[in-house]
Design a protein around this motif. Sequence first.
Motif, short mmCIF file in Angstrom:
data_model
loop_
_atom_site.label_atom_id
_atom_site.label_comp_id
_atom_site.label_asym_id
_atom_site.label_seq_id
_atom_site.Cartn_x
_atom_site.Cartn_y
_atom_site.Cartn_z
N TYR A 141 35.06 -20.50 -0.38
CA TYR A 141 34.97 -20.10 -1.97
C TYR A 141 36.24 -19.47 -2.41
CZ TYR A 141 29.72 -19.75 -0.90
OH TYR A 141 28.62 -20.09 -0.65
N SER A 142 36.27 -19.40 -3.89
CA SER A 142 37.45 -19.11 -4.57
C SER A 142 37.89 -17.76 -4.25
CB SER A 142 37.60 -19.56 -5.87
OG SER A 142 36.60 -18.54 -6.52
N PRO A 143 39.18 -17.35 -4.34
CA PRO A 143 39.57 -15.76 -4.31
C PRO A 143 39.01 -15.06 -5.43
CG PRO A 143 41.50 -17.38 -4.28
CD PRO A 143 40.34 -18.32 -4.54
N SER A 144 38.47 -15.56 -6.53
CA SER A 144 38.02 -14.71 -7.45
C SER A 144 36.46 -14.55 -7.09
CB SER A 144 38.14 -15.58 -8.89
OG SER A 144 37.50 -16.64 -8.87
N TYR A 145 35.57 -15.36 -6.55
CA TYR A 145 34.41 -15.20 -6.16
C TYR A 145 34.47 -13.96 -5.00
CZ TYR A 145 29.99 -15.54 -3.82
OH TYR A 145 28.84 -15.18 -3.08
N ALA A 148 33.40 -8.79 -2.95
CA ALA A 148 33.84 -7.49 -2.87
C ALA A 148 33.59 -6.27 -3.66
CB ALA A 148 35.29 -7.49 -2.38
N SER A 149 33.73 -6.53 -5.10
CA SER A 149 33.55 -5.80 -6.00
C SER A 149 31.87 -5.28 -6.09
CB SER A 149 33.95 -6.27 -7.39
OG SER A 149 35.08 -6.49 -7.41
N LEU A 150 30.83 -6.29 -5.61
CA LEU A 150 29.50 -6.04 -5.72
C LEU A 150 29.35 -4.88 -4.44
CD1 LEU A 150 28.00 -9.36 -6.73
CD2 LEU A 150 27.80 -7.16 -7.85
N ASP A 189 23.01 -17.89 3.07
CA ASP A 189 23.98 -18.92 2.50
C ASP A 189 23.75 -18.89 0.92
OD1 ASP A 189 25.75 -20.61 2.30
OD2 ASP A 189 24.49 -22.10 3.04
N GLY A 190 24.80 -19.36 0.38
CA GLY A 190 24.61 -19.52 -1.04
C GLY A 190 25.37 -18.26 -1.93
N GLN A 191 25.93 -18.41 -2.99
CA GLN A 191 26.68 -17.57 -3.64
C GLN A 191 26.17 -16.41 -4.31
OE1 GLN A 191 29.13 -18.90 -6.73
NE2 GLN A 191 30.13 -20.63 -5.47
N VAL A 192 24.76 -16.52 -4.66
CA VAL A 192 23.95 -15.43 -5.20
C VAL A 192 23.47 -14.54 -4.12
CG1 VAL A 192 21.89 -14.93 -6.47
CG2 VAL A 192 23.40 -16.56 -7.22
N ALA A 193 22.96 -15.13 -3.12
CA ALA A 193 22.28 -14.43 -1.88
C ALA A 193 23.49 -13.56 -1.14
CB ALA A 193 21.68 -15.54 -0.79
N ILE A 194 24.76 -14.20 -0.85
CA ILE A 194 25.77 -13.56 -0.39
C ILE A 194 25.96 -12.44 -1.01
CG2 ILE A 194 28.30 -13.74 0.50
CD1 ILE A 194 27.80 -16.55 1.25
#
Length: 437
Positions: free
Chosen positions: A56-60, A65-67, A110-115
């Motif tokens: 994943y990208s640094p921004s993701y 981390a922000s969440l 797995d998956g961006q939303v789940a993580i």
Amino acid sequence: MLVSLVSNPRIRRVVRETVGGLPRQFWWLWVSTLVNRLGSFVVTFLALYLTAERGYSPSYAGLVASLFGLGSAISAVGAGVLTDRIGRRPTLVAAQLGTAVSTAVLGFVDGQVAIAAVAFLVGLCNNATRPPTSAIIADLVPAEDRVRAYSLNYWAINIGFGLSAAAAGLIATHGYLTLFLLDALTTLVCAVVIFVRIPETKPQASPEHPADAAEPKTSLLAVLRDAPFMALVGLTLLVALLFQQGSTTLAVDMGASGITPTEYGLVIGLNGLLIVVLQIPLTRWMEGRSRTGLLISSCLLTGWGFGLAALAGSSAWLFALSVGVWTVGEILHTPVMMGLIAELAPTHARGRYQGVYSLSWSLASLLGPAGGGLLLQYAGPAALWLACGAVGTVAALGYVALARRTGAAGRRTGAVTEVAAPAAAPAAEVEKAPAGA
């Protein structure tokens, strides 16, 4: 040689003054803290896991981390209120059980939303342990030993962090899932230790202590209206924004520069190691020195310690130098803040005060990674690390302004509230009328 050191009367006296005279239950809490931090792999390596392992990208990675930080911010205040209402032990045990379960789940999703969603839950549960832990120490330990106890607990945190960071880099080479599961297991062990060995410590009104029943109740709004306390919370937020870069953007920048996970673990583990080695000598050196001077120095060392990373390039040694400088800033900052918060927090509202103070670190974990990730991705590492130096400078100026304001107020009212009052060493500082990781 070791025998001669142990038998040395001066060394025995220093050891006795540092660790002696504290309740047995405190040491069970200390052991629980140490075990928990020995297994605290996930937060340290989460950004590296998301970018290097998952791609994943640094921004993701910064968003996740922000969440995590958003969950921490919510739980900081909520757990503080629960600590005062339902008790210290049930709040702490529930938080640790929730942390163990959510950390294990994070290793499998797995998956961006789940993580992102599970990371939020980890932050929610993980940070809920701070207010009850601080309140338990205040309840168990006599006032004259309380700051020393906080320092020892902080010492345990950094012993565990230093060892876990170094070990985690080696473990990660065999798969990141192991990190998540070990983290969950150690947290579960801590919950069991607290449940079995630590009694409920919430002060109760009794015939022997009728003043407990007469104490005024402090609402959360009253805490937020405590101007000197909230000023310290705001300045702590600025400093905490810097420390957040150590476990997020620093990992990403080092990974992009070709630094291996093992090298990163050793470099970031230097932070905990230096605190373990230098904390007691430096805090003894700090005795009698100006709080304002120490806080200004800590902000500048922290900010420009991170700023040194702009010169590191692909050198792990220069990254290690950067970590060493901002670690000294951390050592100077933490004991002074512990003393100030101890002075400002009333006994009957310890959970709320500790929760709001913890909120500064939670907000930093929400804002710091996102801001740092965006700066790193779109402006480059040099801009990020120089911005850290600027933030440290602003925080230092803030302490100057606060010292002048509280000094002027003290002269008008006769109150001794100056930030610049002499700082005592944690081993000897005595808490003032009613008075934390």
